[in-house]
Design a protein around this motif. Structure first.
Motif, short mmCIF file in Angstrom:
data_model
loop_
_atom_site.label_atom_id
_atom_site.label_comp_id
_atom_site.label_asym_id
_atom_site.label_seq_id
_atom_site.Cartn_x
_atom_site.Cartn_y
_atom_site.Cartn_z
N GLY A 1 26.70 39.84 19.35
CA GLY A 1 27.06 38.87 20.40
C GLY A 1 27.47 39.13 21.59
N LEU A 2 27.01 40.14 22.26
CA LEU A 2 27.55 40.24 23.73
C LEU A 2 26.25 40.13 24.59
N THR A 3 26.54 39.59 25.70
CA THR A 3 25.17 39.81 26.71
C THR A 3 25.28 40.95 27.49
N HIS A 4 26.44 41.39 27.81
CA HIS A 4 26.67 42.74 28.52
C HIS A 4 27.68 43.62 27.96
N ALA A 5 27.66 45.04 28.09
CA ALA A 5 28.59 45.72 27.71
C ALA A 5 28.74 46.88 28.92
N ARG A 6 29.98 47.19 29.37
CA ARG A 6 30.21 48.38 30.23
C ARG A 6 30.69 49.68 29.40
N TRP A 7 31.52 49.44 28.49
CA TRP A 7 31.97 50.55 27.82
C TRP A 7 31.39 50.52 26.36
N ILE A 8 31.16 52.06 26.03
CA ILE A 8 31.04 52.38 24.65
C ILE A 8 31.96 53.20 24.21
N ARG A 9 32.25 52.96 22.93
CA ARG A 9 33.34 53.79 22.31
C ARG A 9 32.72 54.41 21.02
N LEU A 10 32.54 55.60 20.72
CA LEU A 10 32.16 56.35 19.59
C LEU A 10 33.34 57.08 19.06
N VAL A 11 33.45 56.65 17.47
CA VAL A 11 34.58 57.12 16.66
C VAL A 11 34.01 58.03 15.70
#
Ligand SMILES: [Ca+2]
Ligand SMILES: [Ca+2]
Length: 254
Positions: free
Chosen positions: A210-220
């Motif tokens: 449900g996002l139109t943009h993302a600036r951060w990606i977190r990998l766990v």
């Protein structure tokens, strides 16, 4: 902004109850019909810290990671002295052999990276590809070290991609697909790292959360949950190994 309606309580008196005026209700209903989904279909991920804010001055350089916001590894050490360069730029996979141009997260380790400018955009289909270094075990089987993927557009609220660890291979997680882009190094025609089918890795679609943009990606790293023990995420190169992340639809791209 609210109209009121009188409700007969049956005892001679009335109480005033707020309701949405029809002129406000109509566009709301239309928007619900238009997308078929409400905000509750995309709840924010729980227990995710805001970003550290280390990347505000980062500039767009290419369709790959622009900056590392934070890195909180488990006990792993592999590639840590090479950050951030080791995860910037295109992937350097080695196909069925895996690859070593990576940083290891260790058990439960996490890394948060930043895409500058408008970040990654929700275009048709998949929007970014995460490249790890799984390697083939023959007969279509692979050794994998999965991570769950979270994305944020404001650095505070996070959406998570469901990562199903119950099957034989994880589904919806990063670290599953062999990486063909960059391999074999120097041989043959270069593989486009933004072409998921050719490049390999694991692709994700922002529309799914449900996002139109993302600036951060977190990998766990979720290796311990997947295997039921910490054997494969312990040690210097234990756990998920990040090679690169490619934006397929970048907000700044022409
Ligand atoms: Ca998309
Ligand atoms: Ca590893």
């Amino acid at each position: 902004m609210q109209a009121a309606v009188d409700i007969d309580r049956g005892s001679g008196g009335t109480v005033r109850q707020p309701r949405l005026a029809p002129r406000l209700l109509a566009p709301l209903l239309l928007s619900l019909v238009a997308c078929g989904l409400g905000d509750d279909d995309f709840p924010d991920a729980e227990n995710q810290r805001p970003v550290d804010g280390a990347c505000p001055s980062a500039e767009v350089s290419d369709p790959f990671v622009d900056c590392v916001d934070s890195f909180i590894p488990g006990d792993a050490t592999f590639g840590h002295d090479l950050l951030p360069d080791v995860i910037l730029g295109p992937p350097r996979g080695a196909g069925a052999l895996g690859g070593t141009d990576v940083v290891s997260l260790g058990c439960g380790g996490e890394i948060t990276v930043y895409f500058a400018g408008e970040g990654i955009e929700d275009g048709p289909g998949d929007d970014f590809i995460v490249f790890e270094n799984p390697f083939a075990l023959g007969e279509g089987a692979s050794f994998v070290e999965p991570a769950q993927v979270f994305v944020s557009d404001d650095g505070e609220r996070w959406r998570e991609f469901p990562c199903d660890l119950d099957g034989e291979l994880p589904v919806g997680c990063a670290g599953i697909g062999l990486v063909h882009a960059g391999a074999p190094i120097g041989a043959g025609e270069a593989i486009d790292p933004q072409d998921h089918e050719a490049a390999g890795g694991d692709a994700f679609d922002l529309a799914e959360v449900g996002l139109t943009h993302a600036r951060w990606i977190r990998l766990v790293d979720v290796g311990e949950r997947y295997y039921g023990h910490g054997m494969w995420c312990a040690g210097g190169s234990g756990g998920f190994d990040l090679d690169a992340i490619a934006a397929i639809h970048a907000g700044h791209a022409s």
